[in-house]
Every structure is written in structure tokens, then in C-alpha cells.
Design an enzyme around this catalytic site. Structure first.
Site, mmCIF file in Angstrom:
data_model
loop_
_atom_site.group_PDB
_atom_site.id
_atom_site.type_symbol
_atom_site.label_atom_id
_atom_site.label_comp_id
_atom_site.label_asym_id
_atom_site.label_seq_id
_atom_site.Cartn_x
_atom_site.Cartn_y
_atom_site.Cartn_z
ATOM 1 N N GLY A 96 -0.053 0.358 -6.285
ATOM 2 C CA GLY A 96 -0.198 -0.772 -5.374
ATOM 3 C C GLY A 96 1.039 -0.953 -4.513
ATOM 4 O O GLY A 96 2.166 -0.834 -4.993
ATOM 5 N N ALA B 48 16.329 3.342 2.614
ATOM 6 C CA ALA B 48 17.587 3.537 1.898
ATOM 7 C C ALA B 48 17.691 4.955 1.334
ATOM 8 O O ALA B 48 18.769 5.568 1.362
ATOM 9 C CB ALA B 48 17.713 2.506 0.774
ATOM 10 N N ARG C 278 -4.379 6.541 -5.221
ATOM 11 C CA ARG C 278 -4.535 6.957 -6.611
ATOM 12 C C ARG C 278 -4.846 8.457 -6.618
ATOM 13 O O ARG C 278 -5.378 8.987 -5.643
ATOM 14 C CB ARG C 278 -5.681 6.187 -7.285
ATOM 15 C CG ARG C 278 -5.621 4.674 -7.098
ATOM 16 C CD ARG C 278 -4.462 4.035 -7.832
ATOM 17 N NE ARG C 278 -4.445 2.588 -7.634
ATOM 18 C CZ ARG C 278 -3.514 1.794 -8.143
ATOM 19 N NH1 ARG C 278 -2.523 2.293 -8.870
ATOM 20 N NH2 ARG C 278 -3.548 0.496 -7.920
#
Length: 319
Positions: free
Chosen positions: A11, A22, A72
Site C-alpha cells: 500500500g 533521498a 502486488r
């Protein structure tokens, strides 16, 4: 290492883009090439992998969702699928991987480590259910989204003198419900980690109504059960006008808070440092505002717990 990869899985959560940024900029600062894997572990198998430059992650730190998308992947759960993923990474010369996601993503990272591929996990989930870190990326933003929604619902609850049941996300963890309920002065908070007594809840609602209370807010974590079902039980037992709101996926979206942007930046940058130091099978986290790391396998073996003192306080303040 000369090349590393980064992916987001499971999710989405606000702050994932800040974490991607980053990883890319920290690696490039150290002279390391970075490759973005689209659609999580599915992208490893389909070889949907592209080199990322500094400009590719410009103007994303404030955006919700994930630039790399997420999906998924049942095939990755098989040994054969994982071997295809590693073969694709090796063919591109990618020597290590940063995985940003929740416990399912961490399980995938652990499996890669077991077959000898260096992987570091960064906790990104609104559920805040990863042991080994005080907070996960996205929790603070989702919490503020929930609080903002409850504030608005309280306005109409007061105007119509209604009882409102609000179902929040969190899967099997009660952090979102507990924190938002305490922040918004909810009369009752139902979370998976604590037992509840329906008769006691009904009794408290009736007492409040009898002393002139104009409205009541009840927070239900999705891991406890269905908000509409609880709402119907309350309506049947009290005959009070009751409404139900299921906040749903609005909790996952939106621009990340300052805290989530900083947290994502700190954790993701540290993940790169760990890879460059030769570490693998580790996860990064935050503890007492310090960046820490531990074995992913240890974190996955532990059970998530909520702050029982905070839960007790919520009950004491909602008399």
C-alpha cells in the site's frame, strides 16, 4: 557498490516519494548509480527498471503516492519468481536494493536476503505496525487526515445531535484509531489490541445522552470489524440517531506532512549508507528521534503493540 536499486511495494503511503528522492540523491552524492524499479516486486520480474538521475526526483518531495508505483505480485512469492528477479538485477549490475513498504514488503526483502541478495528495508505504511521503529513513513500524514475529517464530522454531529461511528484504516493495528481518537476526544475507541464490551459502550452513550450530551464520536479500527455493523448495533440498542462514516483510502493520499518528509529523508538516506557499508537484511527505523537499524527477520518475528498507557488515558479522558 556502484549500482543500487529502489522500489516501493504494498500500500502506498505519503512520504514514499520523499524516500525515493533521498535514496537517489544520497547514492549519487556518493558516486553510485540508482535504478528505479516500477510496480514493486512485479517490476523486478518484468524487468521494468530504469536508471534515475537527480532531475528525475525533482519536485516530488511534497507529493503523495509513489513515483515508482506499486503492485502486488504473487509470482515473487515463489522461489522461481525470486530467482528471475535476482537474475534481472544481476544482469543490470545492480548490487543492492532498497525496499520501501510495510511488512509484506519486508517479507519480500527478507526472502531476497536469504538467497544472498543485499537488501535494506525502509518502513513505509500508514498503519504504523512495523516493530523496530517508533513511526513509519506516512503515519503522521494519515493521522492528520483522519483528525481533519473527524473535526468536520463533529461539526455536523453537533448540529444534528447525532452519534457518529467513524471507521479508520490500520489493518490489524490500532494506532490510527487510538491516536486520532485521543486527539479528537472520541468517547469510545475500538482497536484490535484491546478488548471491548458492547454493553459498556451502550451504557456510556446512554449516560452521556441523559446528562445532555449533544453528540458522540466513536472510532472503530478496521481490524476490529465493520463500522456500519457497529453503527447498527448502537442504533438498535440506544435508539439514538446514528450515522456511520468509513474514511477509506482518503487516508492514504495527500501531501506528506513535514514530519513524514523529514522522516522519509532520514531513513532512506541511512538505508543507502547501510548498503554501501556492506550491510544486508536490515531495516532502518526511528527510536527516540535517532535513526536505528536491526535485522528484518527480528522485526518480522515480533508482534506489533500499541501504547497501553495511551489507550488507558483515552478512556480516562472520555468520561
Amino acid at each position: 557498490m556502484k549500482k543500487i536499486g529502489v522500489l516501493t511495494s504494498g500500500g502506498d503511503s505519503p512520504g514514499m516519494n520523499a524516500a525515493i528522492r533521498a535514496v537517489v540523491r544520497k547514492a549519487i552524492y556518493h558516486g553510485v548509480e540508482v535504478y528505479g524499479v516500477k510496480y514493486g516486486f512485479a517490476g523486478l520480474i518484468s524487468n521494468d527498471i530504469d536508471k534515475l538521475e537527480i532531475g528525475d526526483v525533482g519536485d516530488i518531495i511534497h507529493r503523495g503516492g509513489t513515483k515508482l508505483y506499486t503492485a502486488r505480485c504473487e509470482e515473487f512469492k515463489t522461489p522461481e519468481g525470486r530467482q528471475v528477479a535476482v537474475d534481472n538485477l544481476n544482469a543490470l549490475g545492480i548490487e543492492g536494493l532498497v525496499v520501501i513498504g510495510g511488512d509484506g514488503s519486508f517479507q519480500g526483502a527478507e526472502k531476497l536476503t536469504e538467497i544472498g541478495y543485499p537488501t535494506i528495508g525502509v518502513p513505509g505504511t500508514i498503519d504504523n505496525d512495523i516493530p523496530g521503529t517508533d513511526y513509519t513513513i506516512g503515519f503522521d500524514t494519515a493521522l492528520n487526515t483522519v483528525i481533519n475529517a473527524i473535526d468536520k464530522i463533529r461539526d455536523t454531529a453537533t448540529s444534528h445531535e447525532r452519534t457518529y461511528v467513524i471507521e479508520v484504516m490500520g489493518r490489524n493495528a490500532g494506532d490510527l484509531a487510538l491516536w486520532s481518537g485521543l486527539a479528537d476526544g472520541a468517547e469510545t475507541i475500538l482497536i484490535p489490541e484491546e478488548d471491548h464490551n458492547m454493553e459498556d459502550i451502550i451504557s456510556r452513550l446512554k449516560r452521556g445522552h441523559e446528562r445532555g450530551k449533544k453528540h458522540s464520536i466513536i472510532i472503530v479500527a478496521e481490524g476490529v470489524g465493520s463500522g456500519p455493523e457497529f453503527g447498527q448495533k448502537i442504533k438498535d440498542a440506544t435508539e439514538l440517531e446514528t450515522r456511520v462514516t468509513v474514511l477509506g483510502h482518503i487516508q492514504r493520499g495527500g501531501s506528506p506532512t513535514g514530519y513524514d518528509r523529514v522522516l522519509a529523508s532520514r531513513l532512506a538516506a541511512n538505508a543507502v549508507e547501510l548498503l554501501l557499508d556492506g550491510e544486508q537484511g536490515r531495516m532502518v527505523g526511528i527510536s527516540n528521534n535517532k535513526v536505528v537499524h536491526r535485522n528484518i527477520s527480528e522485526a518480522l518475528a515480533e508482534k506489533h503493540v500499541v501504547d497501553s498507557d495511551m489507550y488507558k488515558l483515552s478512556q480516562e479522558l472520555s468520561i
